[in-house]
Structures are given as structure tokens and as C-alpha cells.
Design a protein around this motif. Structure first.
Motif, PDB file in Angstrom:
ATOM      1  N   THR A 180       0.335  15.677  -4.598  1.00 17.29           N
ATOM      2  CA  THR A 180      -0.671  15.690  -3.535  1.00 17.29           C
ATOM      3  C   THR A 180      -0.910  14.267  -3.036  1.00 17.29           C
ATOM      4  O   THR A 180      -0.551  13.294  -3.699  1.00 17.29           O
ATOM      5  CB  THR A 180      -1.995  16.300  -4.047  1.00 17.29           C
ATOM      6  OG1 THR A 180      -2.400  15.610  -5.236  1.00 17.29           O
ATOM      7  CG2 THR A 180      -1.833  17.778  -4.349  1.00 17.29           C
ATOM      8  N   PRO A 181      -1.521  14.098  -1.868  1.00 15.71           N
ATOM      9  CA  PRO A 181      -1.721  12.764  -1.296  1.00 15.71           C
ATOM     10  C   PRO A 181      -2.456  11.805  -2.225  1.00 15.71           C
ATOM     11  O   PRO A 181      -3.356  12.208  -2.965  1.00 15.71           O
ATOM     12  CB  PRO A 181      -2.555  13.050  -0.041  1.00 15.71           C
ATOM     13  CG  PRO A 181      -2.165  14.439   0.351  1.00 15.71           C
ATOM     14  CD  PRO A 181      -1.969  15.164  -0.950  1.00 15.71           C
ATOM     15  N   ILE A 182      -2.062  10.527  -2.177  1.00 16.39           N
ATOM     16  CA  ILE A 182      -2.738   9.508  -2.995  1.00 16.39           C
ATOM     17  C   ILE A 182      -3.942   8.926  -2.264  1.00 16.39           C
ATOM     18  O   ILE A 182      -4.652   8.091  -2.810  1.00 16.39           O
ATOM     19  CB  ILE A 182      -1.765   8.386  -3.408  1.00 16.39           C
ATOM     20  CG1 ILE A 182      -1.129   7.725  -2.174  1.00 16.39           C
ATOM     21  CG2 ILE A 182      -0.682   8.937  -4.331  1.00 16.39           C
ATOM     22  CD1 ILE A 182      -0.222   6.549  -2.503  1.00 16.39           C
ATOM     23  N   GLY A 183      -4.162   9.370  -1.044  1.00 19.91           N
ATOM     24  CA  GLY A 183      -5.300   8.884  -0.269  1.00 19.91           C
ATOM     25  C   GLY A 183      -5.426   9.624   1.047  1.00 19.91           C
ATOM     26  O   GLY A 183      -6.359  10.378   1.281  1.00 19.91           O
ATOM     27  N   LEU A 192      -4.868  12.454   3.457  1.00 26.71           N
ATOM     28  CA  LEU A 192      -4.581  13.874   3.290  1.00 26.71           C
ATOM     29  C   LEU A 192      -3.438  14.365   4.178  1.00 26.71           C
ATOM     30  O   LEU A 192      -2.896  15.446   3.954  1.00 26.71           O
ATOM     31  CB  LEU A 192      -5.838  14.700   3.571  1.00 26.71           C
ATOM     32  CG  LEU A 192      -7.008  14.493   2.596  1.00 26.71           C
ATOM     33  CD1 LEU A 192      -8.149  15.447   2.926  1.00 26.71           C
ATOM     34  CD2 LEU A 192      -6.569  14.673   1.158  1.00 26.71           C
ATOM     35  N   SER A 228     -10.201  18.422  -5.182  1.00 27.62           N
ATOM     36  CA  SER A 228      -9.143  19.313  -4.674  1.00 27.62           C
ATOM     37  C   SER A 228      -9.625  20.213  -3.549  1.00 27.62           C
ATOM     38  O   SER A 228      -8.851  20.571  -2.656  1.00 27.62           O
ATOM     39  CB  SER A 228      -8.587  20.159  -5.825  1.00 27.62           C
ATOM     40  OG  SER A 228      -7.983  19.329  -6.791  1.00 27.62           O
ATOM     41  N   ASP A 241      -5.649  14.796  -9.065  1.00 25.45           N
ATOM     42  CA  ASP A 241      -6.534  14.330  -7.985  1.00 25.45           C
ATOM     43  C   ASP A 241      -5.740  13.590  -6.909  1.00 25.45           C
ATOM     44  O   ASP A 241      -6.098  13.626  -5.731  1.00 25.45           O
ATOM     45  CB  ASP A 241      -7.618  13.398  -8.548  1.00 25.45           C
ATOM     46  CG  ASP A 241      -8.690  14.159  -9.307  1.00 25.45           C
ATOM     47  OD1 ASP A 241      -8.739  15.399  -9.183  1.00 25.45           O
ATOM     48  OD2 ASP A 241      -9.481  13.509 -10.026  1.00 25.45           O
ATOM     49  N   ALA A 242      -4.676  12.928  -7.327  1.00 25.52           N
ATOM     50  CA  ALA A 242      -3.847  12.177  -6.381  1.00 25.52           C
ATOM     51  C   ALA A 242      -2.485  11.908  -7.004  1.00 25.52           C
ATOM     52  O   ALA A 242      -2.399  11.514  -8.161  1.00 25.52           O
ATOM     53  CB  ALA A 242      -4.513  10.857  -6.011  1.00 25.52           C
ATOM     54  N   GLY A 243      -1.419  12.136  -6.234  1.00 26.19           N
ATOM     55  CA  GLY A 243      -0.083  11.828  -6.720  1.00 26.19           C
ATOM     56  C   GLY A 243       0.576  12.981  -7.449  1.00 26.19           C
ATOM     57  O   GLY A 243       0.262  14.146  -7.224  1.00 26.19           O
ATOM     58  N   LYS A 292      -4.977   4.552   2.471  1.00 21.90           N
ATOM     59  CA  LYS A 292      -6.322   4.765   3.011  1.00 21.90           C
ATOM     60  C   LYS A 292      -6.649   3.714   4.084  1.00 21.90           C
ATOM     61  O   LYS A 292      -5.854   2.807   4.356  1.00 21.90           O
ATOM     62  CB  LYS A 292      -7.358   4.707   1.888  1.00 21.90           C
ATOM     63  CG  LYS A 292      -7.180   5.788   0.827  1.00 21.90           C
ATOM     64  CD  LYS A 292      -8.228   5.652  -0.265  1.00 21.90           C
ATOM     65  CE  LYS A 292      -8.001   6.660  -1.380  1.00 21.90           C
ATOM     66  NZ  LYS A 292      -8.977   6.511  -2.475  1.00 21.90           N
TER      67      LYS A 292
END
Length: 286
Positions: free
Chosen positions: A21-24, A26, A51, A94-96, A200
Motif C-alpha cells: 500500500t502507499p507509503i504516503g 494514496l 487503512s 499501514d504503509a509499504g 508526501k
């Protein structure tokens, strides 16, 4: 305007899907990741609040199950039963990429033991994002999070200092100043990049020479990805120092040329040919 993706019912086999999922930002999620998440019977995630932001943006209604480092082992038995019954389950962090310095490894290994399908859906990674922007070698070792205690940090970094390629670490901003003294002690001569807020709005790369590195007075916010440059090989000196010349002169009548060469070149970055030729020159002058 957000266009809701259309899905075919037979596109994906049942099993566990590791979805990056995106690291920052979306917008960095792939179409395939969205398809898998929308088709999932359950989505395992670290923090449902984090999420939900992603799923609501893309109108995905799959049921979320909290799955973090404190309940991962407890959840595993039930998840395995779901998978055995033919469910399609996604695992996200949560990220990555999940299971890389994030929960997931326990479940993956249990799926392997039970001969259940595992599929990895590639996507965003703070590691490759940081290395690509570092300007350092593309040969690297990813370590992840270093230990908490000072002596353990030093032990690990001392071992890693012998590795010639780039090194990549994760660190919380609160822990950063605990790492800097060890970096300076064992990575002298190298460069470092602190990458924060990747993808970001306030993305930042702080580039330093490690020998000039100081503790941060103001705490950097968030989690950081740290890249340390490759070790530069010292070029062998083509000249003998004055002390080496004097030592050779004292030994020239006592030891063989090979013995002198081996002795001088031990722990010194001097080509053996340079020492050998100097010894022959001295012997010819005697």
C-alpha cells in the motif's frame, strides 16, 4: 472524480495476498492492488483507522481485521481456518509492503506449513524509493530497525561496517539521536541521507557527510528511512613513507626480500611490487 474499478469474479484464486500500500501518497496504489482488496473476504491491517482512509477513498467495502505485532500470533489460527475454507484474504500494513519490518511473517510461514496459496502484489517501498534518490550505489543491504539498547546498536553497526555496499535502515525520529554516535564511530568517510515524509507534501532528503554529522536539536517528525553510502576502497599508495624506507634499510641485510615485503605490507595498503622493487634497488647498491 474517483472511478470505481470493475472486477471479474474469476480473476483471483483463493489464498493470502500480501498487498503493498502507499507509503504516503494514496495515489501510489496500483490497479491490481485495488482489485485484490475489493475482492477480499477480509483485509488484515495494522491500524483500522489508517487503512479506512485508503479503502474509503477507493470505495472498497471489504471487512477489516486488526492484525498487529501484539495480536498477530493470536490471529493466525483463525486466519488459517478462513483460508482453508476457501476465503480470499489480503494482508496490508499501514504503509509499504507487509512482512518487511511489519507484521505478516508469522502468518506467511504458517501458510507455507499448511500448503496454502500465497501471492505477493508488488507496490510502494520506502527502501527502494530512498535508495533511488540517494545517489549512492544500487547495491545495498536493507537492515530495517536497529535494536533499542546502545550496546546492541553498536554491536550491530560494527558488524555492518564491514559490508562494502549501501546500507538502509528504518528509524523513528525519537530514536535517531541514539544512532548518530554509532554511525560516526563506525561509518567514517561515508555519506548519509535521512529521508522523511516520502511521497508526501513535505518530502525531504537531508544529506550529510557522516564525519560532519551532529545530533539533531529539533526532533524530526515521523518515521525515517536512512541510507548510508557504500564504503570507498582506499587506493594503494605507490610511495613508501619515510619510516618504511628507514625500516627496510635496517632489515635489508637481515631478512630476505620476500620477508621484508610481507612484513611491510601487513596492515598497510602498499602494493607488494613497490616494496619488492625498492629492496632490489637497495641490494644492488650494496
Amino acid at each position: 472524480m474517483i472511478t470505481k474499478p470493475q472486477f471479474k469474479s474469476n480473476d483471483y484464486k483463493n489464498g493470502l495476498y500480501l498487498v503493498a500500500t502507499p507509503i504516503g501518497n494514496l495515489k501510489d496504489i496500483s490497479f491490481r492492488s485495488l482489485e485484490v482488496l475489493a475482492k477480499s473476504d477480509y483485509i488484515l491491517c495494522e491500524d483500522t483507522r489508517v487503512s479506512k482512509n485508503l479503502l474509503e477513498k477507493y470505495q472498497i467495502k471489504s471487512k477489516l481485521i486488526s492484525n498487529h505485532k501484539f495480536n498477530e500470533k493470536k490471529n493466525t489460527l483463525q486466519i488459517i481456518e478462513y483460508l482453508k475454507s476457501g476465503k480470499l484474504i489480503s494482508l496490508i500494513s499501514d504503509a509499504g509492503t507487509p512482512s518487511i519490518s511489519d507484521p505478516g511473517l508469522v502468518l506467511v510461514n504458517e501458510c507455507i506449513r499448511n500448503n496454502l496459496n500465497i501471492f505477493s502484489i508488488p507496490g510502494p517501498s520506502a527502501v527502494t524509493t530512498a535508495v533511488a534518490a540517494s545517489g549512492f550505489s544500487d547495491k545495498f543491504l536493507f537492515y530495517g530497525f536497529l535494536p533499542e539498547k546502545k550496546n546492541q546498536i553498536e554491536d550491530e553497526i560494527k558488524k555492518l561496517s564491514n559490508f562494502n555496499h549501501c546500507l538502509v535502515f528504518f528509524s523513528s525520529s525519537k530514536k535517531l539521536n541514539k544512532l548518530i554516535p554509532a554511525f560516526k564511530k563506525f561509518f567514517t568517510g561515508r555519506k548519509i541521507v535521512f529521508c522523511r515524509e516520502l511521497s508526501k507534501l513535505y518530502e525531504e532528503y537531508i544529506r550529510k557527510n557522516i564525519d560532519e554529522l551532529e545530533l539533531f536539536n529539533n526532533e524530526l517528525k515521523g518515521e525515517l528511512t536512512i541510507v548510508i553510502s557504500e564504503k570507498k576502497e582506499e587506493k594503494a599508495s605507490q610511495k613508501l613513507s619515510e619510516s618504511d624506507i628507514n625500516l627496510i634499510k635496517r632489515m635489508i641485510n637481515k631478512l630476505t626480500t620476500k620477508e621484508i615485503t610481507d612484513l611491510i605490507c601487513t596492515n598497510k595498503n602498499i602494493p607488494k611490487k613497490v616494496v619488492y622493487n625498492f629492496c632490489l634497488k637497495l641490494k644492488n647498491e650494496i
